[in-house]
Enzyme design. Structure first.
Site, PDB file in Angstrom:
ATOM      1  N   GLY A  86      89.069 -42.989  18.098  1.00  0.00           N
ATOM      2  CA  GLY A  86      90.010 -43.424  17.417  1.00  0.00           C
ATOM      3  C   GLY A  86      91.193 -43.255  17.461  1.00  0.00           C
ATOM      4  O   GLY A  86      91.838 -43.384  16.091  1.00  0.00           O
ATOM      5  N   ASP A 125     106.158 -43.078  21.541  1.00  0.00           N
ATOM      6  CA  ASP A 125     105.930 -43.274  20.062  1.00  0.00           C
ATOM      7  C   ASP A 125     107.146 -43.090  19.431  1.00  0.00           C
ATOM      8  O   ASP A 125     107.357 -42.425  18.299  1.00  0.00           O
ATOM      9  CB  ASP A 125     104.288 -43.610  19.685  1.00  0.00           C
ATOM     10  CG  ASP A 125     103.909 -43.188  18.471  1.00  0.00           C
ATOM     11  OD1 ASP A 125     104.090 -44.284  17.521  1.00  0.00           O
ATOM     12  OD2 ASP A 125     103.504 -42.124  17.879  1.00  0.00           O
ATOM     13  N   LYS A 166     110.028 -42.258  17.068  1.00  0.00           N
ATOM     14  CA  LYS A 166     109.650 -41.374  15.376  1.00  0.00           C
ATOM     15  C   LYS A 166     111.770 -41.104  15.565  1.00  0.00           C
ATOM     16  O   LYS A 166     112.572 -40.987  14.769  1.00  0.00           O
ATOM     17  CB  LYS A 166     109.615 -41.003  15.214  1.00  0.00           C
ATOM     18  CG  LYS A 166     107.541 -41.956  15.209  1.00  0.00           C
ATOM     19  CD  LYS A 166     106.046 -41.068  15.012  1.00  0.00           C
ATOM     20  CE  LYS A 166     105.704 -41.627  15.348  1.00  0.00           C
ATOM     21  NZ  LYS A 166     104.485 -41.237  14.735  1.00  0.00           N
TER      22      LYS A 166
END
Length: 369
Positions: A213, A227, A231
């Site tokens: 997960g 991603d 940031k």
């Protein structure tokens, strides 16, 4: 603590959202002036019939499941909150761009925003500037505007944004920021190229991360580096750099060119083993140098240079020694000299991300109460 009522609306009641609502339930014991008036998820919504009484924080999940009301648009949500008699906070637990685009309007109407949604702060710089201009500032004429907090948009619950803001606001000069900003990438490389022992095949480690997960349903959404790039944009802008978008600097993708356009995540995973050799070559090259390879992001503030990609580190380097899905961010500043200020810890997971959201909500409540 008591005080004027503070109305809270929550958008997104999935992984992070459900944890944040359960934490809000615990928070309400210390802050009885919190009133939950609205929960909205992708398919349905739940709205308090009596805003003074609010929704039950004990049975919200059961009540939401039983609701027959359709999901509300962000425009409808803003209209509902605008009509309430007290201070309002919108908690956006989604990654929805339309919701992010509405933050300036929320703030102008005095609705505070708490969110882990990166898109509002890492998209085109025009939205970033609109949010900054619309948010409350401790100056005359700004007292009707909403507050905005987004700690969890970088590093889940780790105090990365608040630490950087404290450095900047107290007059320190930030020279460089470097670190592992993705829990997914951290988990992958800590297992693929461990400091001690041998790692597995690259495709096998990606599969392991997916099954645990740690990746998105389609792992390409993690492996493309975007991603981490988002940031970095957020942190760079807090440092005062006008970075236009994530397209403004080099971002290394770990997706083989041949697999960029396959139709599904399942097809990607099926074909990924064909490309294990190139990643093994990188790992073996680092081993010969007595190093390990890691996926990192860096900001050279003076040169206004951002970079995302693979780098080699000596086995004694803190970045090399990370465990699990930990993040690590080093702040090199004039005050801290050659010994950086380091923030390290779990950088992924619904509970820790929600903790960052809840901590931000506490800050808003304390400022509004």
């Amino acid at each position: 603590m008591t005080g004027d009522l503070i109305y809270v609306a929550v958008i997104g009641a999935g992984g992070v959202g459900s944890h944040s609502l359960n934490q809000l339930n615990l928070l309400s014991k210390s802050y009885p002036n919190i009133i939950l008036v609205l929960i909205s998820r992708a398919t349905k919504s739940l709205r308090a019939l009596d805003p003074q009484k609010g929704l039950s924080l004990e049975s919200w999940e059961k009540d939401l499941d039983a609701s027959t009301s359709p999901a509300l648009s962000i425009e409808q949500t803003i209209q509902i909150l605008t009509l309430l008699p007290g201070s309002c906070v919108l908690v956006d637990n989604t990654s929805n761009q339309d919701v992010a685009n509405a933050y300036p309007e929320c703030l102008r109407r005095g609705i505070s925003v708490v969110t882990p949604n990166k898109k509002a702060f890492s998209g085109h710089i025009s939205l970033w500037k609109q949010i900054q201009e619309a948010a409350y500032k401790a100056q005359p004429g700004h007292d009707t505007k909403g507050l905005v907090y987004h700690e969890s948009s970088v590093g889940a619950g780790l105090p990365i944004i608040s630490t950087l803001k404290d450095l900047v606001d107290t007059g320190d000069k930030v020279l460089k920021i470097e670190g592992v900003f993705s829990g997914t990438m951290s988990f992958l490389f800590n297992n693929f190229a461990p400091v001690d022992g041998e790692g597995g095949k690259w495709s096998a480690e990606v599969k392991k991360a997916k099954e645990a997960g740690f990746t998105e349903p389609d792992p390409r959404d993690d492996l493309n580096g975007v991603d981490v790039a988002r940031k970095l944009v957020i942190l760079a802008r807090i440092c005062g750099l006008d970075i236009e978008s994530t397209d403004s600097f080099p971002v290394q993708s770990l997706i083989p060119t041949e697999l960029e356009r396959v139709k599904s995540g399942e097809e990607f995973m099926e074909k990924l083993p064909q490309f294990d050799s190139s990643m093994e070559e990188l790992r073996n090259e680092a081993v010969k140098e007595g190093k390990v390879v890691r996926f990192v992001g860096s900001i050279d503030v003076g040169k206004k240079a951002l970079k995302v990609g693979l780098e080699k580190f000596g086995r004694s380097h803190p970045i090399a020694g990370l465990k699990g899905s930990d993040n690590i961010v080093s702040f090199y500043t004039e005050r801290y000299g050659s010994n950086p200020l380091v923030v390290q810890g779990a950088g992924a997971g619904g509970a820790v991300t929600a903790m960052g959201v809840t901590a931000d909500l506490i800050k808003v409540i304390q400022r509004l109460s």
